[in-house]
Scaffold this motif. Structure first.
Motif, PDB file in Angstrom:
ATOM      1  N   GLN A  23     -54.701 -72.449 -78.044  1.00 13.71           N
ATOM      2  CA  GLN A  23     -54.759 -72.910 -76.641  1.00 13.71           C
ATOM      3  C   GLN A  23     -55.076 -71.806 -75.643  1.00 13.71           C
ATOM      4  O   GLN A  23     -54.364 -71.635 -74.665  1.00 13.71           O
ATOM      5  CB  GLN A  23     -53.443 -73.574 -76.266  1.00 13.71           C
ATOM      6  N   HIS A  24     -56.087 -71.020 -75.946  1.00  7.24           N
ATOM      7  CA  HIS A  24     -56.595 -69.978 -75.045  1.00  7.24           C
ATOM      8  C   HIS A  24     -55.666 -68.777 -74.903  1.00  7.24           C
ATOM      9  O   HIS A  24     -55.871 -67.933 -74.040  1.00  7.24           O
ATOM     10  CB  HIS A  24     -56.922 -70.558 -73.657  1.00  7.24           C
ATOM     11  N   ARG A  25     -54.610 -68.732 -75.728  1.00  9.65           N
ATOM     12  CA  ARG A  25     -53.699 -67.588 -75.673  1.00  9.65           C
ATOM     13  C   ARG A  25     -54.345 -66.382 -76.331  1.00  9.65           C
ATOM     14  O   ARG A  25     -55.020 -66.517 -77.348  1.00  9.65           O
ATOM     15  CB  ARG A  25     -52.437 -67.913 -76.484  1.00  9.65           C
ATOM     16  N   TRP A  26     -54.113 -65.215 -75.759  1.00  9.44           N
ATOM     17  CA  TRP A  26     -54.513 -63.968 -76.405  1.00  9.44           C
ATOM     18  C   TRP A  26     -53.246 -63.194 -76.749  1.00  9.44           C
ATOM     19  O   TRP A  26     -52.258 -63.240 -75.997  1.00  9.44           O
ATOM     20  CB  TRP A  26     -55.368 -63.116 -75.453  1.00  9.44           C
ATOM     21  N   ARG A  27     -53.312 -62.494 -77.859  1.00  4.10           N
ATOM     22  CA  ARG A  27     -52.180 -61.676 -78.266  1.00  4.10           C
ATOM     23  C   ARG A  27     -52.668 -60.289 -78.653  1.00  4.10           C
ATOM     24  O   ARG A  27     -53.823 -60.101 -79.018  1.00  4.10           O
ATOM     25  CB  ARG A  27     -51.465 -62.306 -79.487  1.00  4.10           C
TER      26      ARG A  27
END
Ligand code: ATP
Ligand code: 6CM
Ligand code: CA
Length: 458
Positions: A23-27
């Motif tokens: 869901q468009h998260r970056w880590r």
């Protein structure tokens, strides 16, 4: 690593990189490389450092403003625990200001901040805090360039510093609509990799006097009334909007007036398109050329439950597709949505469609126009003397009128990105790509993520 291997490769260095999650998260992830020789290890480290330094779009020094009272009052904690360590890891130095009162950040940027020292400004807070940063930066840029903000026709000078938003507010629609998720770590990583997303800004005037800028929603009627009511309930936190939303839905006030607008009648698409503004969408912006195709001003008069202008989709967790799902972030237009007086049941159907896949504009009492400029004149103040009467101490009457169902065609207020405007009669113009964010727009979710999106080192 086994002891045997550690003995054979005693030198190591670690590279931190961005990894895409759901869901468009970056880590941020790490990978450690082991070498047999110290010199080889050093050579790798130096080369990687040189490559990173050559990336000129990445910020090195940032000015950070934290609103400790936005949203659930977590701004300071979010910044210190989730964002500051990432900036440190990416060798970004920061000057941090925790605001002490409303408009602290705006006024500091407008007059005092030594902007030459920085590569960008970071705002930890919600849409209201972001609006402060925009006002500070835009006003400073106009003053430095001798541009008069009070003239509605004036072409404004774009701001050079990019703005990063670390979401810590109640709606955070600007972050959501430019990144795809309200997540402080994702936003911090977009700052670190030096993304750049231009954005339109609307200027709002009353009688040739500048009032405010808007980047998301300008809403009269329903959204103005919801905001005015919810401001008195700030103690409720983000839930105040649900409470006031429900109350104002039941009140069902309508307001009479005239909306005139300059349509953007070119190839920029329409508010009814099925396509969405996504990362990489480039506007071939040629204003002079487009102007040739402008038709004249249109006028719509009537009784409205809501008049909304969305310069971007205004997507947020409450409404994941937003007020105007096909609006673009940086096309020099705003989508003017006119919701005429209708039954409560129909208005509820319209509102509920903001939360589903159904088209909220496909209703007989709703019309939507993509425009470059618009004006609104409420019915009861169609000349200046009436306006002056209202503004010189008649607010009490207006308040009584507003609270009384029989007077439901008197005035509402404009909700301008979450701030109440002091006038109902306004003139609005869109300034194409006046500001830039540390963002890249919402990315399409690729079919084969790993191939399409190689990782990016910090
Ligand atoms: N130190 C402070 N004390 C009081 N108010 C502040 C302070 N710093 C900023 N503000 C004001 O607080 C208001 C609300 O802040 P913010 O936008 O961060 O949160 P929110 O209103 O909860 O979220 P949203 O705008 O996304 O709905 C802003 O209009 C800003 O001007
Ligand atoms: C009965 C079911 C109803 C469901 C309706 C869902 C419709 C939601 C649309 C949300 C649009 C938000 C637009 C963003 C406006 C921001 O600039 C502003 C500042 O943060 N927020 C509000 O005014 C806060 C406005 C909040 C309004 C609810
Ligand atoms: Ca736009």
């Amino acid at each position: 690593m086994s002891q045997k291997l550690t003995e054979a490769y005693p030198y190591a260095f670690t590279v931190s990189y961005v990894e895409r999650a759901r869901q468009h998260r970056w880590r941020c992830s790490d990978v450690t490389f082991h070498c047999s020789e110290w010199a080889l290890c050093q050579q790798w480290v130096q080369t990687i450092r040189e490559q990173l330094t050559a990336l000129t779009s990445r910020p090195k020094h940032l000015l950070v403003y934290i609103n400790p009272y936005g949203g659930k009052q977590q701004g300071k904690c979010i910044y210190e625990q989730k964002v500051a360590p990432l900036f440190a890891c990416a060798s970004i130095s920061t000057d941090v200001i925790v605001t002490e009162h409303a408009n602290h950040a705006r006024d500091h940027l407008k007059t005092e901040a030594e902007l030459k020292k920085y590569d960008g400004v970071v705002c930890v807070g919600g849409d209201g805090m972001f609006s402060e940063i925009v006002h500070g930066l835009v006003s400073r840029t106009q003053r430095d360039n001798g541009v008069d903000q009070n003239s509605p026709e004036e072409k404004l000078v774009p701001c050079t510093l990019r703005i990063g938003i670390i979401p810590a507010g109640s709606t955070d629609c600007i972050c959501y609509a430019t990144v795809g998720i309200n997540d402080p770590v994702t936003s911090a990583l977009h700052v670190i990799v030096g993304d750049s997303q231009p954005m339109d800004v609307c200027s709002v005037h009353h009688n040739n006097t500048f009032l405010r800028y808007s980047v998301s929603l300008l809403g009269y009627g329903f959204y103005g009334d919801v905001l005015a009511d919810s401001e008195r309930k700030r103690w409720m936190g983000p839930a105040r909007y649900d409470f006031s939303g429900f109350k104002k839905f039941l009140t069902h006030h309508h307001y009479e007036g005239a909306v005139s607008f300059l349509p953007a009648t070119d190839t920029l698409g329409t508010p009814r398109d099925k396509t969405r503004c996504r990362a990489g969408y480039v506007i071939l912006y040629a204003y002079n050329l487009l102007c040739k195709y402008e038709v004249g001003w249109g006028v719509v008069r009537g009784k409205f439950l809501a008049i909304n202008a969305a310069s971007m989709s205004c997507a947020c967790p409450r409404s994941p597709k937003g007020l105007s799902p096909a609006a673009h972030l940086a096309d020099g237009t705003t989508d003017l949505i006119l919701v005429r007086k209708c039954s409560r049941f129909n208005f509820l159907r319209h509102l509920l469609r903001h939360t589903s896949k159904d088209d909220q504009f496909d209703m007989t009492f709703v019309e939507v126009h993509r425009v470059r400029r618009f004006r609104f004149t409420p019915r009861h103040c169609q000349n200046d003397s009436e306006l002056d009467l209202r503004e010189n101490g008649k607010q009490l009457f207006s308040q009584i009128c507003r609270d009384h169902p029989a007077c439901s065609s008197a005035y509402s207020s404009w909700n301008c990105d979450g701030e109440i405007l002091p006038h109902a009669a306004i003139e609005v113009g869109v300034h194409c790509q006046l500001i830039k964010l540390f963002a890249r727009g919402i990315e399409e979710q690729p079919l084969f993520e790993d191939l399409a999106n190689p990782p990016c080192a910090l």
